[in-house]
Scaffold this motif. Sequence first.
Motif, PDB file in Angstrom:
ATOM      1  N   PHE A  32       0.703  -1.372  -0.118  1.00  0.00           N
ATOM      2  CA  PHE A  32       0.074  -0.199   0.046  1.00  0.00           C
ATOM      3  C   PHE A  32       0.907   1.438  -0.263  1.00  0.00           C
ATOM      4  O   PHE A  32       2.472   1.432   0.531  1.00  0.00           O
ATOM      5  CB  PHE A  32      -0.949   0.196   1.093  1.00  0.00           C
ATOM      6  N   THR A  34       0.454   5.345   0.942  1.00  0.00           N
ATOM      7  CA  THR A  34      -0.373   5.975   1.913  1.00  0.00           C
ATOM      8  C   THR A  34      -0.016   7.083   1.818  1.00  0.00           C
ATOM      9  O   THR A  34       1.218   7.310   1.766  1.00  0.00           O
ATOM     10  CB  THR A  34      -0.536   5.264   3.225  1.00  0.00           C
ATOM     11  N   MET A 200      -5.691  -0.826   4.658  1.00  0.00           N
ATOM     12  CA  MET A 200      -4.767  -2.169   5.698  1.00  0.00           C
ATOM     13  C   MET A 200      -4.905  -2.687   6.825  1.00  0.00           C
ATOM     14  O   MET A 200      -4.421  -3.210   6.432  1.00  0.00           O
ATOM     15  CB  MET A 200      -4.029  -0.642   6.115  1.00  0.00           C
ATOM     16  N   ARG A 207       3.756  -1.500   3.334  1.00  0.00           N
ATOM     17  CA  ARG A 207       2.639   0.259   3.891  1.00  0.00           C
ATOM     18  C   ARG A 207       3.720   1.260   3.355  1.00  0.00           C
ATOM     19  O   ARG A 207       5.093   1.056   3.997  1.00  0.00           O
ATOM     20  CB  ARG A 207       1.977   0.603   4.753  1.00  0.00           C
ATOM     21  N   HIS A 209       4.564   5.170   2.861  1.00  0.00           N
ATOM     22  CA  HIS A 209       3.926   6.295   3.417  1.00  0.00           C
ATOM     23  C   HIS A 209       4.881   7.502   2.857  1.00  0.00           C
ATOM     24  O   HIS A 209       5.975   7.545   2.675  1.00  0.00           O
ATOM     25  CB  HIS A 209       3.591   6.085   4.949  1.00  0.00           C
ATOM     26  N   TYR A 218       7.461   3.140   7.644  1.00  0.00           N
ATOM     27  CA  TYR A 218       5.974   2.794   8.416  1.00  0.00           C
ATOM     28  C   TYR A 218       5.860   2.509   9.671  1.00  0.00           C
ATOM     29  O   TYR A 218       6.894   1.459   9.482  1.00  0.00           O
ATOM     30  CB  TYR A 218       5.027   2.218   7.490  1.00  0.00           C
ATOM     31  N   TYR A 229      -5.288   5.332  11.231  1.00  0.00           N
ATOM     32  CA  TYR A 229      -5.670   4.083  11.077  1.00  0.00           C
ATOM     33  C   TYR A 229      -5.344   3.644  12.230  1.00  0.00           C
ATOM     34  O   TYR A 229      -4.963   3.548  13.166  1.00  0.00           O
ATOM     35  CB  TYR A 229      -3.303   3.544  11.438  1.00  0.00           C
TER      36      TYR A 229
END
Length: 257
Positions: A32, A34, A200, A207, A209, A218, A229
């Motif tokens: 991911f 983010t 997530m 992740r 970020h 992260y 989160y």
Amino acid sequence: MITANVVCKRYPEGIEALRDVSFTIDAGEMVFITGHSGAGKTTLFRLLAAIERPTSGSIVVNGQNISALRRSAIPYLRRNFGLVFQDQKLLFDRSVLNNVLLPLAIIGMTPKEALRRANAALDKVGLLDRANANPVALSGGEQQRLAIARAVVNRPAILLIDEPTANLDSASAAAILDIFRAFHQVGVTLIIATHDPLWMAHFGSRRLHLEHGHLQEYTEERLAEAGEYPHDLPHDPANGLNTNKGAEVNEDHGKKA
Ligand SMILES: Nc1ncnc2c1ncn2[C@@H]1O[C@H](COP(=O)(O)OP(=O)(O)OP(=O)(O)O)[C@@H](O)[C@H]1O
């Protein structure tokens, strides 16, 4: 495998959208990306898909430095990628089926094989019974699933997905999440930019970020502190989600990444 080496992207207006971004993503990973609006997520995707070039640094995909590719080589690179971007660019003057057939026509696939592939892709996203509809008649979630069918019909090894659940209700978002889970299970590399903590929380994946163009390491605590989160969301991947689509995806996605 994808490697970014000290990638910077400065737009002509002087905005530095990415600064010294480095990471490696292995084949078959689900990652991911983010970060707040404007953090550089879409820019990163555009660089990965060779829609734009980095101002400096390099991006290597399967051993090939895509930042230095000749323009004529880019269409071949793109065959590795399925792109599901925010502006889905569905063709509203064609049927659902024809939207999915188009990428196959472009690469010159025979009509018979193309039809087989397109129907299989529509089946995977649960839209086979809407094949003859006009996309305008689809809901937002269905349009998003059509964009996914079109992105996967070439059986790309890597899916780049930008904000897949933006503006969708939780049931539609969960259906899309299921579809990606199935692709992940058969070895497709998924890189998903999202603001949505649902993703997530359910996948618990790696992740990356972005903050103002910088890649931040992260930590769950750090994102929780920033209110990004929610710890109260379930971490059980099966919780509330129907995972039975995995068995239906049995094509050769991802094995070549
Ligand atoms: N084509 C462009 N020309 C100039 N500046 C741009 C361009 N595209 C993006 N930017 C700028 O680069 C920065 C990063 O934008 P980007 O779209 O990559 O962010 P993002 O994290 O995807 O945001 P969002 O979540 O809102 O889509 C922003 O400041 C944006 O205004």
